[in-house]
Design a protein around this motif. Sequence first.
Motif, PDB file in Angstrom:
ATOM      1  N   GLU A  54      39.675  26.624   4.327  1.00 22.58           N
ATOM      2  CA  GLU A  54      40.893  26.793   3.408  1.00 22.58           C
ATOM      3  C   GLU A  54      41.613  25.232   3.529  1.00 22.58           C
ATOM      4  OE1 GLU A  54      45.566  28.727   3.363  1.00 22.58           O
ATOM      5  OE2 GLU A  54      44.267  29.274   4.795  1.00 22.58           O
ATOM      6  N   ARG A  55      41.291  24.613   4.588  1.00 19.29           N
ATOM      7  CA  ARG A  55      41.712  23.313   4.725  1.00 19.29           C
ATOM      8  C   ARG A  55      41.066  22.213   3.746  1.00 19.29           C
ATOM      9  NH1 ARG A  55      42.328  19.962  10.332  1.00 19.29           N
ATOM     10  NH2 ARG A  55      43.621  18.319   9.949  1.00 19.29           N
ATOM     11  N   GLN A  56      39.787  22.481   3.765  1.00 23.74           N
ATOM     12  CA  GLN A  56      39.062  21.558   2.824  1.00 23.74           C
ATOM     13  C   GLN A  56      38.575  21.969   1.672  1.00 23.74           C
ATOM     14  OE1 GLN A  56      37.721  18.676   4.172  1.00 23.74           O
ATOM     15  NE2 GLN A  56      38.497  19.457   6.133  1.00 23.74           N
ATOM     16  N   GLY A  57      39.242  23.060   1.113  1.00 24.71           N
ATOM     17  CA  GLY A  57      39.170  23.489  -0.328  1.00 24.71           C
ATOM     18  C   GLY A  57      37.927  24.005  -0.646  1.00 24.71           C
ATOM     19  N   LYS A  58      37.230  24.810   0.511  1.00 23.21           N
ATOM     20  CA  LYS A  58      36.119  25.607   0.318  1.00 23.21           C
ATOM     21  C   LYS A  58      36.302  27.125   0.147  1.00 23.21           C
ATOM     22  CE  LYS A  58      34.036  21.789   0.837  1.00 23.21           C
ATOM     23  NZ  LYS A  58      32.787  21.556   1.929  1.00 23.21           N
ATOM     24  N   ARG A  59      35.361  27.802  -0.250  1.00 23.88           N
ATOM     25  CA  ARG A  59      35.602  29.157  -0.335  1.00 23.88           C
ATOM     26  C   ARG A  59      35.048  30.033   0.623  1.00 23.88           C
ATOM     27  NH1 ARG A  59      33.720  30.338  -6.605  1.00 23.88           N
ATOM     28  NH2 ARG A  59      34.516  32.386  -6.057  1.00 23.88           N
ATOM     29  N   PHE A  60      35.499  30.905   1.345  1.00 25.73           N
ATOM     30  CA  PHE A  60      35.317  31.658   2.560  1.00 25.73           C
ATOM     31  C   PHE A  60      35.252  33.090   1.981  1.00 25.73           C
ATOM     32  CE2 PHE A  60      36.136  34.033   6.348  1.00 25.73           C
ATOM     33  CZ  PHE A  60      35.230  33.893   7.141  1.00 25.73           C
ATOM     34  N   VAL A  61      34.063  33.786   2.028  1.00 26.43           N
ATOM     35  CA  VAL A  61      33.989  35.074   1.654  1.00 26.43           C
ATOM     36  C   VAL A  61      33.364  36.106   2.697  1.00 26.43           C
ATOM     37  CG1 VAL A  61      32.984  36.712  -0.338  1.00 26.43           C
ATOM     38  CG2 VAL A  61      33.687  34.249  -0.790  1.00 26.43           C
ATOM     39  N   GLN A  62      34.114  37.415   2.977  1.00 28.13           N
ATOM     40  CA  GLN A  62      33.700  38.177   3.900  1.00 28.13           C
ATOM     41  C   GLN A  62      33.005  39.422   3.003  1.00 28.13           C
ATOM     42  OE1 GLN A  62      37.381  38.697   6.203  1.00 28.13           O
ATOM     43  NE2 GLN A  62      35.754  38.176   8.016  1.00 28.13           N
ATOM     44  N   VAL A  63      31.653  39.747   3.336  1.00 31.33           N
ATOM     45  CA  VAL A  63      31.267  41.026   2.624  1.00 31.33           C
ATOM     46  C   VAL A  63      31.256  42.169   3.610  1.00 31.33           C
ATOM     47  CG1 VAL A  63      29.985  39.469   1.160  1.00 31.33           C
ATOM     48  CG2 VAL A  63      28.864  40.331   3.296  1.00 31.33           C
ATOM     49  N   PRO A  64      31.140  43.403   3.032  1.00 37.41           N
ATOM     50  CA  PRO A  64      30.937  44.535   3.971  1.00 37.41           C
ATOM     51  C   PRO A  64      29.604  44.407   4.569  1.00 37.41           C
ATOM     52  CG  PRO A  64      31.547  45.158   1.623  1.00 37.41           C
ATOM     53  CD  PRO A  64      31.207  43.759   1.581  1.00 37.41           C
ATOM     54  N   ALA A  65      29.735  44.803   5.948  1.00 34.26           N
ATOM     55  CA  ALA A  65      28.483  44.416   6.788  1.00 34.26           C
ATOM     56  C   ALA A  65      27.379  45.775   6.813  1.00 34.26           C
ATOM     57  CB  ALA A  65      29.056  44.425   8.293  1.00 34.26           C
ATOM     58  N   HIS A  66      27.767  46.809   5.866  1.00 34.77           N
ATOM     59  CA  HIS A  66      26.905  47.953   6.363  1.00 34.77           C
ATOM     60  C   HIS A  66      25.757  47.788   5.443  1.00 34.77           C
ATOM     61  CE1 HIS A  66      25.743  52.197   5.906  1.00 34.77           C
ATOM     62  NE2 HIS A  66      25.335  52.019   4.679  1.00 34.77           N
ATOM     63  N   GLY A  67      24.438  47.939   6.041  1.00 30.91           N
ATOM     64  CA  GLY A  67      23.130  47.699   5.516  1.00 30.91           C
ATOM     65  C   GLY A  67      22.562  46.335   5.530  1.00 30.91           C
ATOM     66  N   THR A  68      23.413  45.404   5.877  1.00 32.72           N
ATOM     67  CA  THR A  68      22.616  43.907   5.632  1.00 32.72           C
ATOM     68  C   THR A  68      21.438  43.680   6.457  1.00 32.72           C
ATOM     69  OG1 THR A  68      24.243  43.296   7.435  1.00 32.72           O
ATOM     70  CG2 THR A  68      24.873  42.805   5.298  1.00 32.72           C
ATOM     71  N   SER A  69      21.282  44.391   7.483  1.00 29.80           N
ATOM     72  CA  SER A  69      19.934  44.287   8.212  1.00 29.80           C
ATOM     73  C   SER A  69      18.956  45.310   7.948  1.00 29.80           C
ATOM     74  CB  SER A  69      20.314  44.311   9.699  1.00 29.80           C
ATOM     75  OG  SER A  69      20.805  45.794  10.094  1.00 29.80           O
TER      76      SER A  69
ATOM     77  N   ALA B 133      50.015  21.035   3.387  1.00 26.75           N
ATOM     78  CA  ALA B 133      50.110  21.558   1.902  1.00 26.75           C
ATOM     79  C   ALA B 133      48.845  22.335   1.670  1.00 26.75           C
ATOM     80  CB  ALA B 133      50.238  20.245   1.221  1.00 26.75           C
ATOM     81  N   ALA B 134      48.953  23.505   0.781  1.00 30.69           N
ATOM     82  CA  ALA B 134      47.741  24.053   0.445  1.00 30.69           C
ATOM     83  C   ALA B 134      46.743  23.600  -0.515  1.00 30.69           C
ATOM     84  CB  ALA B 134      48.097  25.447  -0.119  1.00 30.69           C
ATOM     85  N   VAL B 135      45.528  23.734  -0.218  1.00 27.81           N
ATOM     86  CA  VAL B 135      44.451  22.797  -1.129  1.00 27.81           C
ATOM     87  C   VAL B 135      43.743  23.984  -1.719  1.00 27.81           C
ATOM     88  CG1 VAL B 135      42.283  21.566  -0.849  1.00 27.81           C
ATOM     89  CG2 VAL B 135      44.058  21.060   0.951  1.00 27.81           C
ATOM     90  N   GLU B 136      43.776  23.948  -3.060  1.00 26.39           N
ATOM     91  CA  GLU B 136      43.049  24.890  -3.907  1.00 26.39           C
ATOM     92  C   GLU B 136      41.752  24.809  -3.868  1.00 26.39           C
ATOM     93  OE1 GLU B 136      43.247  25.970  -8.789  1.00 26.39           O
ATOM     94  OE2 GLU B 136      44.404  24.342  -8.264  1.00 26.39           O
ATOM     95  N   ALA B 137      40.890  25.861  -3.703  1.00 25.44           N
ATOM     96  CA  ALA B 137      39.590  26.276  -3.572  1.00 25.44           C
ATOM     97  C   ALA B 137      38.984  25.617  -4.980  1.00 25.44           C
ATOM     98  CB  ALA B 137      39.237  27.339  -3.101  1.00 25.44           C
ATOM     99  N   GLY B 138      37.952  24.865  -4.750  1.00 29.59           N
ATOM    100  CA  GLY B 138      37.122  24.495  -5.791  1.00 29.59           C
ATOM    101  C   GLY B 138      36.484  25.477  -6.515  1.00 29.59           C
ATOM    102  N   GLN B 139      35.999  25.580  -7.950  1.00 29.06           N
ATOM    103  CA  GLN B 139      35.391  26.459  -8.676  1.00 29.06           C
ATOM    104  C   GLN B 139      34.063  26.378  -8.627  1.00 29.06           C
ATOM    105  OE1 GLN B 139      37.029  29.357 -10.027  1.00 29.06           O
ATOM    106  NE2 GLN B 139      38.775  28.424  -8.883  1.00 29.06           N
ATOM    107  N   SER B 140      33.698  25.181  -8.642  1.00 31.10           N
ATOM    108  CA  SER B 140      32.240  24.872  -8.688  1.00 31.10           C
ATOM    109  C   SER B 140      31.362  25.313  -7.174  1.00 31.10           C
ATOM    110  CB  SER B 140      31.726  23.457  -8.780  1.00 31.10           C
ATOM    111  OG  SER B 140      32.415  22.606  -7.920  1.00 31.10           O
ATOM    112  N   VAL B 141      30.237  25.915  -7.113  1.00 27.61           N
ATOM    113  CA  VAL B 141      29.655  25.899  -5.775  1.00 27.61           C
ATOM    114  C   VAL B 141      28.038  25.386  -6.176  1.00 27.61           C
ATOM    115  CG1 VAL B 141      28.731  27.851  -4.171  1.00 27.61           C
ATOM    116  CG2 VAL B 141      30.665  28.398  -5.700  1.00 27.61           C
ATOM    117  N   ASP B 142      28.198  24.463  -5.527  1.00 22.55           N
ATOM    118  CA  ASP B 142      26.774  23.282  -5.268  1.00 22.55           C
ATOM    119  C   ASP B 142      26.079  23.886  -4.187  1.00 22.55           C
ATOM    120  OD1 ASP B 142      27.643  21.882  -7.758  1.00 22.55           O
ATOM    121  OD2 ASP B 142      28.606  20.460  -6.456  1.00 22.55           O
ATOM    122  N   ALA B 143      26.353  24.256  -3.009  1.00 24.07           N
ATOM    123  CA  ALA B 143      25.745  24.680  -2.132  1.00 24.07           C
ATOM    124  C   ALA B 143      26.670  25.865  -1.274  1.00 24.07           C
ATOM    125  CB  ALA B 143      25.899  23.323  -1.042  1.00 24.07           C
TER     126      ALA B 143
END
Length: 362
Positions: free
Chosen positions: A301-316, A168-178
């Motif tokens: 996704e399984r733990q209901g956490k948020r996974f975000v990918q950002v553009p790699a251009h210029g991060t370094s 069953a899908a776990v809804e990602a939490g809205q709060s971001v403590d860490a």
Amino acid sequence: MQITYQFRLYPTPKQEQLMIRTLRLCQKLYNRAKEQRDTAYTQEGKTVTYAMQQDELPAFKKEFPEYKAVHSQVLQDCLRRLDDAYQRFFRGEAGFPHYKSADRYLSFTYPQPGAVAKTLAHEGSVYLSKIGWVRMHAHRPFDRANVTQINVKRYADGWMANIGVKLAAVEAGQSVDAAVGIDVGLRMFAALSDETKVDNPRHLRRAEKRLRRAQRRLSRKQRGSCNRQKAKRKVAKIHQKVARQRNDFLHKQSYRIVMKHDLIAVEQLKVKNMLRNRRLSKSIADAGWRKFMTYLSYKAERQGKRFVQVPAHGTSQTCICGADVPKTLAIRLHECKRCGWVQDRDIVSAKVILQRALKISA
């Protein structure tokens, strides 16, 4: 979401012979189906589809009675694999499909195990149609009622059952403590925005000496001999151990990160393109960046956490203050002339990744 559990199988000698026979028959069917597709296209300009080949299976089994010893859905899945290979080629995701040798066709799949009510009825065993009850060491609990497919794969040291389970899908939490940003690399496997670093274990590099010796022994063996088969298995076992060490490391690191943080940010890396670099391709493949991203994604996704990918251009090449700080790979220290920030470049990159992710998810 769907997750796959891998358990070791302990077939009897008779069952193992049936499983090997199933592999060989599936391999021959795969090659016959590919030959049919290629011949029809080159000689008549016609396209043979999966549905057409599936409809021909009953007549094919009458012509070749030995295929009656293989479950019908296993044969259908064999044809589906070939169709998927062609579809990936047409989408530009892979090369043109090749014929499969016995060493390249190593698994067969029951795509609908629910059709056999007794498939997972007993603890400690799995029912494989046309083969029987096979002893299985299920070292982890799983939902037997929601099994979607069972894949049986042959490895250098035995057999494994890959059991797909629908969760069953776990809804990602809205709060971001860490939250944490992750910058992957080769000198260090990963640098985190909390200023911690993960060493790169370099599993393949450590095994290269043993691997070279085993490959030299293999090259001296006569083709087709039993000694060559033994030497080939030794080489395969070394590669297998390296792969398992890498997977174990990636699973542990991704689990530790996901359990500690509510938001995990990484770069959108085009690893396939990066592997074209001849100087770095082996090191990049050994690090396993793509698998690491996959493990982070499904664990989050399984733990209901948020996974975000950002553009790699210029991060370094960017500072946290937004200023451009150009530097070559040889420069390992970030020094910003605008804000005066001085720190390890990988840590700064991880912080920039997290900064971008927080803006996207805001």
